[in-house]
Design an enzyme around this catalytic site. Sequence first.
Site, PDB file in Angstrom:
ATOM      1  N   ASP A 101       0.853  -1.177   0.000  1.00  0.00           N
ATOM      2  CA  ASP A 101       0.000   0.000   0.000  1.00  0.00           C
ATOM      3  C   ASP A 101       0.893   1.233   0.000  1.00  0.00           C
ATOM      4  OD1 ASP A 101      -2.631   1.265   0.375  1.00  0.00           O
ATOM      5  OD2 ASP A 101      -3.152  -0.642   1.324  1.00  0.00           O
ATOM      6  N   ASP A 207      -3.013   4.645  -2.344  1.00  0.00           N
ATOM      7  CA  ASP A 207      -4.092   5.192  -1.524  1.00  0.00           C
ATOM      8  C   ASP A 207      -4.468   6.599  -1.996  1.00  0.00           C
ATOM      9  OD1 ASP A 207      -5.669   4.866   0.978  1.00  0.00           O
ATOM     10  OD2 ASP A 207      -4.483   6.571   1.666  1.00  0.00           O
ATOM     11  N   GLU A 263      -6.514   4.215  -5.933  1.00  0.00           N
ATOM     12  CA  GLU A 263      -7.836   4.380  -5.323  1.00  0.00           C
ATOM     13  C   GLU A 263      -8.381   5.724  -5.800  1.00  0.00           C
ATOM     14  OE1 GLU A 263      -9.791   4.424  -0.850  1.00  0.00           O
ATOM     15  OE2 GLU A 263      -7.811   5.273  -1.142  1.00  0.00           O
ATOM     16  N   HIS A 339     -10.641  -3.505   2.595  1.00  0.00           N
ATOM     17  CA  HIS A 339     -10.558  -3.157   4.019  1.00  0.00           C
ATOM     18  C   HIS A 339     -11.474  -1.990   4.388  1.00  0.00           C
ATOM     19  CE1 HIS A 339      -8.046  -0.416   1.837  1.00  0.00           C
ATOM     20  NE2 HIS A 339      -7.991   0.381   2.880  1.00  0.00           N
ATOM     21  N   ASP A 340     -12.005  -1.271   3.392  1.00  0.00           N
ATOM     22  CA  ASP A 340     -12.870  -0.113   3.647  1.00  0.00           C
ATOM     23  C   ASP A 340     -14.342  -0.426   3.413  1.00  0.00           C
ATOM     24  OD1 ASP A 340     -10.918   1.709   4.396  1.00  0.00           O
ATOM     25  OD2 ASP A 340     -10.574   2.416   2.353  1.00  0.00           O
TER      26      ASP A 340
END
Length: 570
Positions: A101, A207, A263, A339-340
């Site tokens: 990430d 991210d 993202e 994960h979100d």
Amino acid sequence: MTIAERPWWKDSVVYQIYPASFKDSNGDGVGDLQGIISELDYIRSIGVDVIWVCPMYDSPQVDMGYDISDYENVYPPYGTVQDMERLIAETHARGMRILLDLVVNHTSDQHKWFLESRSSKTNPKRDWYIWRPARYINGERKPPNNWLGNFGGSVWQWDEHTQEYYLHLFCPEQPDLNWENPETRQAIYKSAMEFWLQRGVDGFRVDTVNMYSKGDMADAPITDPRSEWQFAGLQYCNGPRMDEYLMEMNEILAKYNAMTVGECPNTPDMARVLKYVSAREKQLNMVFQFDVVDIGQGPYKFQTTPKNYSLPDLKRAIERTQVLHRGNDGWTTAFLENHDQSRSISRFGNDSPEHRVASGKMLAMMMAALSGTLFIYQGQEMGMVNFPLEWGMSEYKDVDSSNYYKMVAGRSGNDPEELMAAKVSLQHLARDHARVPVPWTAGENAGFSTAKPWMRPNDDYAVCNAKQQQTDKNSVLAFWKRMLKLRQQYGDLFVHGDFDVVDVENKDVFTFSKTWQNRKALVVLNFTEKERELALPAEVRSQKMQLLVSSVDHVKQTQLSAYEGRVYLI
């Protein structure tokens, strides 16, 4: 398409790992890097060829590691840089690749860069972050603009020491880096990217990739008159210098043949998305668009009721991301969980005990048949679901969840009805559901740890765990393996083929076709708990059809079983 146009990442299946919740190797209740290493063979057995590890960097963990205090170090409960080097080596030894990430919109307020920046207005690193003087309205001190943060409240934090505000689009402990400063950018590339690329990582999930260029920082339009702070995602995403920054970043990545998936929230303009992922533009390889996972969310995510969407809404959202690369040099992704997000069976299928497995298989079939690079989140392959409504608020560990609940409590004066509605919404959409420990066995603590885990395992681990599913040919896991084999076998059709929705307005059944040159497949998915008529489109009825796979054992001639999915070759 030539092999040159088919880099390795196009046909890959990526498995996302959340280190704290994957597996604990040393009995402290927190997952770690050795835990990941111990299950690499399990991951490979699913049929995936890339792992993506969520932030494992040193961090105060205010936002579960997305607040990084040192890019070149590992969070001690997870392990060491040496453990990371071993994880990279062990992953490669199994013929798989590894992504990390990349979190470079902001750092932790404990990062040495920010500590310097905050120390004085004349510090050489002052301009590495975004500092602004206060506004004064009728003599009262106010932040520089009215932007609402991603976790609520203002995006500006007052610093008493230097008498200015700094910008944080997320928590106050996550100050935004100033990408306008070329010195800052070079430091980011060296510390956050090259440090790990030199150690063999194969790329990054980037991210908040479209937030680096903030635009003119003018006030956002008022969309919530009850609040002082207004949604500003369209202001701070996709700013004027984004292309320049991403092309500069890509020059570093290209030296290592590293892939990127960005993202990309708040980007309704598909032409803008395509510019990010066009091979010619040399910015990103692909992005996550949120059309599908944003379905049924309120204007402020949690301000909604569960299942607040129709199947045609879902079809249109999938179509928007599936046609992105059609007839151009771009690429797309397919995902339902990360994960979100809460668990996809709870959101798009049916998580009751009698339908969990069937709807988990149907969703697995849908995902395996979609175009682009496929991403699976840990536990999705077992059909994990959201934890129950009865759990108390103390089980919600995520800052986003607790902030929302506190806001509703404050705004409503602890009104029981409003608090219950908030809890129902959290039980449906909270990020916490993705963060419970992975159930490995039916034993104590779900086989995740010998100690009490940092987060409570879901109550159903006795019936939903990896060990049981590995020996059960009817499990969700077994079906995922079967579908990923099929996806590989028919890669042209499923990974690269053209996607077309057949029956947009049908509220119960989702039918779509995949076409590659002269080959065609038809995918039929019953999204309800009742039998539905198998209504095939007229143009295929006259053609020879071969049932390639069904998600149920007993296939009926004219009826689809509850949550049944089928793939036909035409």
